[in-house]
Enzyme design. Sequence first.
Site, PDB file in Angstrom:
ATOM      1  N   ASP A   1      62.683   8.469 -44.034  1.00  0.00           N
ATOM      2  CA  ASP A   1      63.320   7.894 -42.850  1.00  0.00           C
ATOM      3  C   ASP A   1      62.416   8.035 -41.628  1.00  0.00           C
ATOM      4  OD1 ASP A   1      66.497   8.320 -41.078  1.00  0.00           O
ATOM      5  OD2 ASP A   1      65.309   6.533 -41.494  1.00  0.00           O
TER       6      ASP A   1
ATOM      7  N   LYS B   1      73.094  19.372 -35.770  1.00  0.00           N
ATOM      8  CA  LYS B   1      73.351  18.045 -36.311  1.00  0.00           C
ATOM      9  C   LYS B   1      74.430  18.143 -37.380  1.00  0.00           C
ATOM     10  CE  LYS B   1      68.772  16.321 -35.180  1.00  0.00           C
ATOM     11  NZ  LYS B   1      67.715  15.363 -35.517  1.00  0.00           N
TER      12      LYS B   1
ATOM     13  N   GLY C   1      73.026   7.118 -37.605  1.00  0.00           N
ATOM     14  CA  GLY C   1      73.674   6.604 -38.802  1.00  0.00           C
ATOM     15  C   GLY C   1      74.207   7.687 -39.711  1.00  0.00           C
TER      16      GLY C   1
END
Length: 900
Positions: A146, A45, A26
């Site tokens: 998260d 990333k 996401g």
Amino acid sequence: MTDLLDRLTAALADRYRIERELGAGGMATVYLAEDLRHKRNVALKVLRPELAAVLGAERFVQEITTTASLQHPHILPLYDSGRTGGQADGRADEFLFYVMPYIQGETLRERLDRDTQLAVEEAVRIASEVADALDYAHRQGIVHRDIKPENILLQDGRAMVADFGIALAVSAAAGGRMTETGLSLGTPHYMSPEQATADKDISARSDVYSLASVLYEMLAGEPPHMGNSAQQIIMKIIAETAKPVTELRRSVPPNVAAAVAKGLEKLPADRFATAAELRAALQNPAFAAAVTVGTLPGTAGPPVHRSAATAAFAATAVAALAVAAWGWLSRPAPTSDAPIRVEMMLGSDLTIELVDNHRLALSPDGRSIVFAGYDGRTTDLWLRELGEMSARRLPETRDGYAPFFSPDGASVGFIVSDVRGADIRVVPLKEGGIVRTVVDDSASGYGAAWADDGRIYFSHWRTQGLAAVPATGGSITEISVPARDSGAVEHNYPVVLPGARTALAQLWHGSPGSNRIGAIDLETGTVTSLVAGTYAAFMPPDHLIVGMADGRLVKVEIDPETGALAGDPVPVVSDVDLEPGNGTSQFAVSRSGTLVYQSADTTGRTLVWVDRDGTTAPADTTLAGRINQVALSPDDSRLALAIDEGSASSVWVRDRSTGTFTRLTIEGEDSDRPVWTPDGRYVTYLGTRDGRRHAWRRRADASSPEEPAVPGPLTLNEVAYHPDGNVVVVRPLSITPRTLYVADLATDSGPRPLFPVRADHFGASLSPDGRWLAYVSEESGTRELYVRPFPSVDSARYSISVGGGTSPVWAHSGTELFFRGLRGEMLVAPVRTGPTFSHGEPRLLFSAPDVITEAYHRAYDVARDDRRFLMIQSSRSRAGTLMLVVNWNRELARMTGGNP
């Protein structure tokens, strides 16, 4: 290659070479890349362009740097972060990125997608490891926000939390404008209610909720709230109470179900205040807050809220189940082949003794257990008949360990040792029988087995290989001798296969992570290495059960006639307790298909300061796990730690002022026993490379590569520095008896013997002025502490200890010599050093039954003020329960597709 990837590759070409895309989530796309400077693979990333477009890049880079200080064994570290800049063809090449290690394992999500549910023990262990990481980060003021299976990586079964603080950095950098991105932080299934309602004040309790949700899925096979859309899931998180996890899986223990329920409370104030509290509840069988009647196996009914009645009912129900199980076990024969699990309570006054060896044995018919037990006064062997509710002490077995049954189950062999060697004795289980000695002082002490041919097989003290003796006593026959070029220096813990043609043994290579299970031909003595492991047992008809260095049990098929293996090992049990020294797994199996094992100490060990009067205080609350050794830097500012990571031990440096960790050793390469160089610049440690154990050193800040610390070819197992740093006293691994050598690092000369080889010498420690050597010797028949001048060791000798001593450490003042007693006491002797030496009578400082003692290596250190001792405290120095699984062979057949 896409245009976007082309531009990214060009922007980072001077730092990283991108190889391929690993996946997209996401918030970011993940690439496998090579770190060009450090020649290593990394996970690169890159934030999604639509997210990066609305973030302040400077703020993002500033916020993410706060997470770079997180150094913890269960947190994936942040290597690098930043932004790219410039223009290309009129387009802004603005990429926000961060870099983490590339882990060649799998995520918890991948594991759950494959297996749906995990074993209860494994799920609790993973959750406990994640909770440990969360607790550390929360105390640094960082909330993950998260936690989900995708962010939990499993490397050799060990949990590593990834993307720590990334969600916080994104949220902070967005300045509260996350809705502009069209994205939300957090995955709906694992969001806390306060996250789902967009509460700005997200606390550590939010992570607790998310972790409880992940644990729920590991146990039940699905998250606590399901729905056809994100909106449906969020509404259920806010408005609905999750089903008790035991409605979906009845085998979940009451305390685990209660911990999950409390972690999933809607109101943050009703949850655990910290992740550490959640971890403690998972590991405490007595925890029962928020448990419901419906969560107990075989019951149903309305919820029972928090009260004393809840705990009483839970205890009563569990007790009733246990009584029913014992009733089943006492019957002549079972009427069902369904596996039955029972937690055996040994009573408040009797515990399993943590001897540095094997502690328990199971009779061939699976109905009797013998274990090394401690009743508050002495350690003896105890017999627990499964049809009885209490154990009885076996006579004349004081200080016995490593029990083993005769093939007919009528007698038990065991070992009693002293510094001259170990005796093997036999005690009849029928009361009134006479205990007899079968082997006198000739066993090494590392296990024995009674075979169908009427002989007892054991590891010989002199050769460290396998030997045999008639069970009635008599001449000893030597069977195998470790081949030095194989890297294995001992053949330990034999198990003889039916027919007495082949024995299985632990091939000891110097550290648990390097050990193998080998097959020894009992006629020729030929040794064949079979599989990695620390201990093996045979269960008919063809099951080889192997204990691994990470606490798992694996099953592999074996041909009992030839000892040949068929197929690959299959994990069958997690979290079996390990002996702290050589990692021996604490389990036993019977011919009838029963398993008994000691559960692992999942709370691990902690560092404590102990004052001279015995007062104990936590030294570093962030350190909890399998800490094997600790060493203080010369200025007390840093710690060098050996931490058991399962398949191997690693060496870390912990800065006491900043709390940061630095890994010195490569993951998977077994390393332990760290010591500091006298200048505090390097840490020297012992590491197994290519099957051999050597001394290595590396700068304490990891800025230099690993290099050999001691010249010469000897395989080493101990290193002690002279204060000038140019001379070391070492002990080779492969020499029996153990003896000390000295090496001059300045001249690069190899080690030479320091003493004539007459007895074991070890535990070297040099005085602050470098003139005197303290060491342990067994030449008198007792392990005692001595001091000699150095390096002219033959000119004098002073006996320090009375009644045994080990692990000497000189006070920094040079006026005292500390050492441990044979029962773990801390003692001190006044000394005077200089051109001459004198000493006074030792006195007891304190007793420390819960503090780890290692026989051949010091497991503590002394602060510079000589007033405090840094020690490793076991959270469970002795255990009071055993896990019993009846009809386990049937379960194995179902799990692995074989025949029972």
